[in-house]
Enzyme design. Structure first.
Site, PDB file in Angstrom:
ATOM      1  N   GLU A   1      36.583  36.090  42.712  1.00 34.71           N
ATOM      2  CA  GLU A   1      37.343  37.001  41.862  1.00 34.71           C
ATOM      3  C   GLU A   1      38.835  36.996  42.228  1.00 34.71           C
ATOM      4  O   GLU A   1      39.485  38.045  42.288  1.00 34.71           O
ATOM      5  CB  GLU A   1      36.775  38.418  41.930  1.00 34.71           C
ATOM      6  CG  GLU A   1      35.354  38.510  41.382  1.00 34.71           C
ATOM      7  CD  GLU A   1      34.842  39.928  41.262  1.00 34.71           C
ATOM      8  OE1 GLU A   1      34.052  40.212  40.361  1.00 34.71           O
ATOM      9  OE2 GLU A   1      35.240  40.775  42.105  1.00 34.71           O
TER      10      GLU A   1
ATOM     11  N   GLU B   1      28.212  37.145  38.097  1.00 38.31           N
ATOM     12  CA  GLU B   1      27.653  38.399  38.610  1.00 38.31           C
ATOM     13  C   GLU B   1      27.356  39.288  37.416  1.00 38.31           C
ATOM     14  O   GLU B   1      28.261  39.652  36.658  1.00 38.31           O
ATOM     15  CB  GLU B   1      28.623  39.108  39.565  1.00 38.31           C
ATOM     16  CG  GLU B   1      28.902  38.364  40.856  1.00 38.31           C
ATOM     17  CD  GLU B   1      29.858  39.121  41.775  1.00 38.31           C
ATOM     18  OE1 GLU B   1      30.229  40.273  41.426  1.00 38.31           O
ATOM     19  OE2 GLU B   1      30.237  38.568  42.823  1.00 38.31           O
TER      20      GLU B   1
END
Length: 789
Positions: free
Chosen positions: A190, A264
């Site tokens: 991320e 995710e």
């Protein structure tokens, strides 16, 4: 097993027999070399279409003795792949020394996964987040006072390169190209939320290639940050908790072809101390998974099994919300490895979308549990009777400067005689009990950035002690540069006179096994010291070593060890009131327990239960934190800096002011909401300066909120400034539903010049979801929040 679960199993078995009666070879990770490629539409395993039905599981959060059991459950849920984080700081606790044995033997975990018919996605960072101490980065990097983590800073890259080289040595032969189960490897994590340096990502990619990784490399990002740091030579996947249609539309904007994948997908969420336990929306969860299955989109459920963050490895969310040791996550497989309603619902759903040759095995049984009768801890070792020799007197030093990772440091100096006054420090990371002449006079509390206490008058020089206790280092955003301890200077203010306090002694209690062995205990009844902070010791006996849940409800705040193993942290404010103890970590016969408690127990007793208690808040036990009830909002006579209306939907929106405005407070006033709902909410707020850059959040707090949901769900106001878009601030709906207008005020900690802001609505596919603000006003200035008279 309930009747519902029996019917779920029976239905799944029937569906498997109907849908999988084929002789085609299943795509399971048998030994021998395979090829895995990213095709123009699908992932291709040995040239055949493959959809990754993946779930996240962290070996470090699961007792090694239970690795196979948990992997069998993943397979029985319908998964064909597991995703695995590698926590750098867990394996290189000291610079240059790596550990891969025992609980740290992740290569063995991957081999077991292969034996159980599961492929592996490896995610070694170097940064991983995961509500883990410092996002997996080693604390010793912070010994460099000015190091820039997650950047091309040569000092960071040097250590990251050595770490990834070691990861390549350990896992290289486990790649699918060499007969192992590892299909892909993730680079960073991320990163688009943190920064946008594509050259940094390129350097890391080269590090992975040099380390011997020859499987596809990929990168994940939240939906609103996919472009930041993006490179065409790293396959992109998107992270989200709902609305896969919109997420994949955004993903197609940066990559026109190739398989779609959620890196995710969240079935629940993690817990932080003082806030409600999180529960996912089962109906929405199943609908979103089915959408992905119907569209041949791959996904990784984060988490399939959360487990427990054993030891002192739990991190902290922004601005400072320490994570619980329980990492249950409301995952399909519970913290203790139990199948759940969510597990069986997902199992039934996935059974309808199996690839040719695939079958789903029956789930393994839950491990047995036991009770332990309540018993008393009979010995006590007060902290101040067990201090080691102090380090030389000097200016205040952080833990990193003292070469200490975790635990307690007692800072000591002397206050001169004089009138009553105020004692302040620049920062205290994380909690500081202030004692003058042995008597407590106040507590520093990082949650509210409360770094000032009143001290009484003194007729003679008096010893000042500040006992600092750390929680996990922040694991998200720029705040990962989280140096622990007292940040100086320390200042005593008496009227108009200020004295900088110097010549501090530092007494270190790092909470290691060696330190525990040296404690001097007394029988509890004869302990001479009266201060609360102390270690308690007791023994208990069991006939059979089964799983249990220690009831910590009578205790205050601290750490638990069982048979010398650090289990984790506890705190009576909740939501977690129990601690999971795996049966293999107990002895048949005698066992020892040590509890470090900063506050002191209501009574020094402990018991083992057969059920966890994950959702009991006890705000009356909170010794500090937010004091929002003690302040009021003052908008009378204040002109709005901006008035406007948001668009409907859950897309991020940027608002620019006609001209920049300055102040110490930022107030969002919600006038009404879409769907004529009386609720207000926000998943995230970022403030923007005149150059379009995000304003640093490191000093932010929630100064005031008119309403927030703290019972039915975690709708606390801090969720609007924590950097996470899967959770959100929401006004109260359980028990009462206050009407508009609603106000949320951010205390900036200093004067800032603001040119606009970025607003992320609460997530969810319903355009009229409760809390989607429509018309609003913005106020910026000083004095917007003042103490009540």
């Amino acid at each position: 097993m309930t009747m519902t679960k029996r019917w779920g199993l029976a239905l799944a078995s029937v569906l498997m027999m109907i849908g999988c009666g084929t002789s085609a070879q299943a795509q399971t990770p048998t030994t021998g070399k395979h090829t895995f490629k990213i095709g123009s539409e699908h992932f291709l395993l040995d040239g055949k279409k493959m959809v990754l039905r993946c779930g996240e599981i962290h070996p470090t959060r699961v007792p090694k003795e239970y690795w196979r059991h948990r992997l069998q459950l993943c397979k029985a849920m319908g998964l064909n792949t597991v995703s695995v984080y590698v926590f750098w700081n867990y394996h290189e606790r000291e610079n240059g020394t790596f550990a891969w044995e025992g609980q740290a033997d992740l290569a063995e975990f991957c081999r077991i996964a292969q034996e159980e018919g599961l492929w592996v996605l490896l995610r070694p960072g170097p940064y991983v987040c995961s509500e883990w101490e410092m996002g997996g980065l080693p604390w010793w990097l912070l010994k460099h006072d000015d190091i820039a983590l997650r950047s091309r800073d040569p000092r960071f890259m040097k250590e990251a390169r050595e770490y990834i080289k070691e990861v390549g040595r350990v896992f290289g032969d486990l790649q699918v190209t060499r007969g192992g189960p590892i299909l892909m490897v993730q680079v960073e994590n991320e990163y688009g939320f943190y920064s946008d340096d594509a050259e940094y990502m390129g350097e890391l990619r080269r590090v992975f290639l040099d380390a011997g990784f020859d499987v596809p490399l990929f990168a994940c990002n939240p939906i609103w940050h996919l472009r930041r740091g993006h490179r065409d030579d790293l396959f992109p996947v998107v992270n989200f908790g709902s609305n896969p249609r919109e997420a994949f539309r955004r993903l197609r904007e940066i990559r026109k072809d190739g398989p779609l994948m959620s890196g995710e997908f969240y079935p629940g969420w993690f817990d932080t101390w003082g806030n409600p336990h999180h529960y996912g929306n089962l109906k929405q969860y199943l609908a979103d998974i089915e959408y992905m299955l119907e569209n041949d989109a791959s996904f990784s459920i984060y988490m399939a099994h959360g487990g427990s963050t054993f030891g002192l490895w739990a991190g902290a969310d922004r601005p400072f919300k320490p994570d619980t040791s329980s990492y249950d996550y409301d995952a399909p497989i519970s913290e203790a490895g139990w199948t759940t309603k969510k597990f069986f619902a997902a199992r039934e759903l996935m059974s309808r979308y199996l690839l040719p040759g695939e079958t789903i095995p029956e789930p393994a049984a839950n491990n047995p549990v036991m009770t332990i009768d309540a018993f008393e801890l009979t010995e006590r070792a007060p902290v101040f009777e067990n201090l080691p020799a102090g380090r030389q007197k000097s200016e205040l030093k952080t833990y990193e400067q003292l070469d200490q990772a975790f635990g307690v440091v007692v800072y000591r100096t002397t206050l001169p005689a004089g009138p009553a006054g105020k004692l302040s420090v620049t920062a205290a990371h994380d909690f500081g009990w202030v004692l003058l002449g042995g008597e407590e006079v106040g507590v520093f509390d990082r949650r509210a950035q409360r770094y000032k206490v009143s001290v009484p008058a003194r007729t003679e020089p008096t010893q000042l002690d500040i006992l600092i206790y750390t929680m996990g280092r922040v694991n998200f955003g720029q705040q990962i540069h989280d140096r622990k301890g007292l940040h100086g200077p320390g200042v005593l203010t008496m009227g108009s006179r200020e004295i900088e306090l110097k010549r501090w002694e530092h007494f270190q209690l790092p909470m290691t096994a060696g330190m525990l062995d040296g404690l001097k205990y007394r029988p509890l009844s004869s302990s001479g010291s009266t201060e609360a902070a102390a270690f308690y010791r007791g023994t208990f006996s069991v006939d059979r070593a089964h799983d249990t849940f220690l009831n910590l409800r009578p205790w205050g705040k601290g750490i638990v060890w069982v048979n010398g193993r650090c289990i984790g942290r506890f705190w009576n404010i909740g939501p977690t009131q129990t601690m999971y103890i795996p049966g293999p970590w107990l002895n048949e016969g005698d066992n020892e327990i040590v509890i470090f408690d900063l506050i002191g127990p209501d009574e020094p007793v402990i018991a083992g239960l057969t059920e966890p208690n994950l959702n009991e808040l006890r705000p009356e036990k909170n010794f500090g934190g937010s004091r929002r009830a003690d302040v009021k909002l003052v908008l009378e006579g204040v002109k709005p800096a901006h008035e406007g209306a948001f668009k409907s939907g859950d897309q991020v929106q940027v608002v620019k002011f006609a001209k920049p405005v300055s102040g110490e407070f930022f107030c969002l006033e919600s006038l009404n909401a879409f769907g004529n709902r009386e609720f207000a909410g926000a998943a995230e707020l970022d403030l923007i300066d005149a150059r379009g850059r995000n304003i640093d959040r490191s000093t932010w707090t929630i100064a005031y909120v008119s309403s927030e949901e703290r019972v039915g769900e975690d709708g606390t106001a801090e969720n609007a400034i924590d950097g996470q878009t899967a959770n959100f601030w929401h006004t109260q709906w359980d028990g009462a539903q206050p009407k508009h207008p609603h106000h949320l005020v951010i205390g900036l900690g200093k004067e800032e010049t603001i040119a606009g802001f970025r607003y992320v609505p609460r997530p969810g596919g319903d355009v009229n979801a409760g809390g989607r603000i429509k018309d609003f006003r913005i106020y910026v200035g000083d004095g917007l929040v003042v103490p009540k008279q």
